[in-house]
Design an enzyme around this catalytic site. Structure first.
Site: not given
Lengths: 194, 359
Positions: A88-89
């Site tokens: 999750c970036l």
């Protein structure tokens, strides 16, 4: 169609200073659209000493679309799925810019390892642990690094197997190994003394 | 033969306007720009040489070159080339001006070897190369200069180095002999060849400045000089004698020396610096393709992030945000055509620099 001339150039650029950055990108097979990235675990983090492999798939629109990246190495991190390795970036999603490169993305992932964002988690269990029981989180993350991200301990399964062959139950062997950071001899001592 | 020389002399006149137009697009601008960069260093020499003898001298060389050329090889094609491709001829004419100047500087068989070969590969270089043949004194850099210049103006990556196939039969002999002597310098010889180009261009550029009506006046010069060909040749030889002592003693080293002390320094300060100073990337950071002139002067976002027009268009089709700052592109992009004096000079030099590196 992936812009292979750019990918080629990126690979060259990135692999020029592998020794300095520790970050490398290599084609997984003959195709330049499927790559394997390698990042060292950042120092002063529970991931220090580990080497993390990242699966990179370049979509047809690359570099106008972000590369699809996920961890191949199991990581205990609030923003990385402990199951799938999904990351999750933001820069791998809506904040991607064509000016970014595979290397900058990998550097960003490395930074994410140092600075988790538990408020925007990918793995809720890990994020909960991170917030509520930070010591346990650190221990687990360190163990996972030891168990899965170290070249020397990549054979954790074999160690478990050997301990099982010695007559210890697998769950116990595994948890003991986990407790001593993956050291087979220490685990054996502990198992024998218990 | 004679007709050759006549064509050589008169063609530029006949098709002057046509040529002018084309030149305006490319070489004239380029030269005009480079001129500023090099003027000061050449000015004194030009003052001495250019005024009367050398210019005439150069044209004389061209004329004689036409003759020899016609006799040795490819007469008909040359005719065609001369007449059809007058822009190139005009370039030639102008180069001859500068040839004469430069020949007086680096007057040596070494460079002439490469020069002859260079220009042999190139239609517009042909006459100049043969000019080198014909003129015993200045078989010097004339060919190489104009050869490489034309190539540069044609924007051929192959450039000055692509030469050594020895197109001219006469030249093969000469080249063989000289190559034997200069083989160790081979690399040097190849690399400086493109470097020579700006030099020549400066020369011709100077010709342009001092005579505002450049192509016309040059053409008339060549006409004027045409009948006097032989006499001028002698005159030129006499004039060039100023450089002869060097020639006689060490013919091969002279061009190298002049190259060494004149070109690399200027190369670095005039070509590289502006480039760095203005921070214009050579290639698009998105697609890694080289930026052309339009791209280089294209500044779509106030953050200064540059990219090529293709990538910009593609981004506009998608999310429309600047890759550099992630702000949405303005509807009306800032298309900054750099000022003629500063920016375009930079851009052009940068381009030629990239060509050098390719060569």
């Amino acid at each position: 169609m992936v812009d292979f001339s750019r990918v080629q150039k990126e690979l060259q650029e990135c692999n020029k200073d592998v020794k300095l950055s520790g970050i490398s990108v290599k084609p997984k097979a003959d195709s330049l659209s499927h790559l394997i990235g390698t990042i060292p675990g950042p120092v002063d983090s529970p991931y220090e000493g580990g080497t993390f492999l990242i699966d990179i798939v370049l979509p047809d629109g690359y570099p106008f679309e972000p590369p699809k990246m996920k961890f191949l190495t199991k990581v205990w991190h609030p923003n990385i799925s402990s199951q799938s390795g999904a990351i999750c970036l933001d820069i791998l999603k809506d904040q991607w810019s064509p000016a970014l490169t595979l290397k900058t993305a990998l550097v960003s992932i490395q930074a994410l390892l140092s600075a988790p964002e538990p408020d925007d988690p990918q793995d809720a269990v890990v994020a909960q642990q991170y917030l509520r029981d930070h010591q346990t989180f650190l221990g687990t993350a360190r163990y996972w690094t030891e168990a899965f991200a170290k070249m020397s301990s990549h054979g954790i399964e074999e160690k478990v197997q050997r301990l099982v062959e010695m007559g210890f139950p697998e769950a116990l062997a595994r948890s003991t190994l986990e407790g001593v950071g993956g050291d087979e001899n220490l685990a054996l001592e502990k198992l024998c003394s218990s | 033969m004679m007709s050759d020389s006549i064509v050589n002399g008169s063609a530029p006149n006949a098709s002057k306007d046509f040529g002018k137009k084309k030149r305006a697009n490319r070489s004239a601008k380029l030269k005009q720009c480079k001129l500023d960069a090099r003027r000061e260093q050449w000015l004194s020499q030009v003052k001495n040489n250019k005024g009367c003898e050398d210019e005439v001298n150069g044209n004389g060389v061209a004329v004689v070159g036409g003759e020899l050329n016609g006799s040795t090889r490819k007469k008909a094609p040359i005719f065609k080339d001369l007449e059809l491709k007058s822009p190139s001829l005009e370039e030639n004419e102008i180069h001859h001006d500068s040839d004469s100047e430069s020949s007086s500087h680096a007057n040596s068989p070494t460079s002439s070897t490469s020069g002859g070969n260079d220009s042999g590969t190139n239609y517009s270089g042909i006459s100049s190369s043969s000019s080198s043949i014909s003129s015993s004194f200045g078989f010097s850099c004339g060919g190489s200069y104009s050869g490489s210049i034309t190539e540069e103006e044609e924007e051929e990556g192959g450039g000055g180095g692509c030469a050594d196939d020895g197109c001219l039969d006469d030249w093969e002999i000469m080249a063989d002999a000289l190559a034997a002597a200069t083989t160790p310098n081979d690399k040097e010889r190849h690399n400086p060849a493109p470097d020579l180009a700006p030099n020549t261009e400066t020369g011709s550029g100077l010709g342009l400045t001092t005579e505002p009506s450049s192509p016309g006046s040059v053409g008339s010069h060549s006409e004027r000089s045409k009948p006097e060909g032989a006499g001028i040749l002698g005159k030129g030889a006499a004039k060039n004698r100023a450089w002869r002592p060097d020639d006689a003693s060490r013919p091969q080293t002279l061009p190298n020396l002049s190259k060494q002390h004149s070109f690399p320094a200027r190369h670095s300060c005039h070509v590289v610096n502006p480039w760095v100073r203005n921070n214009v990337p050579t290639s698009c950071p998105i697609c890694c393709e080289d930026l052309d002139l339009t791209d280089s002067s294209f500044l779509p976002c106030s953050c200064g992030f540059r990219l090529c027009l293709f990538c910009h268009k593609r981004i506009l089709e998608e999310d429309g945000r600047c890759p550099g700052c992630r702000k949405p592109y303005a509807a009306d992009p800032v298309e900054k055509e750099a000022s003629v004096s500063g920016g375009s000079l930079t851009v052009r030099l940068a381009r030629s620099c990239s060509m050098f590196s390719r060569v």
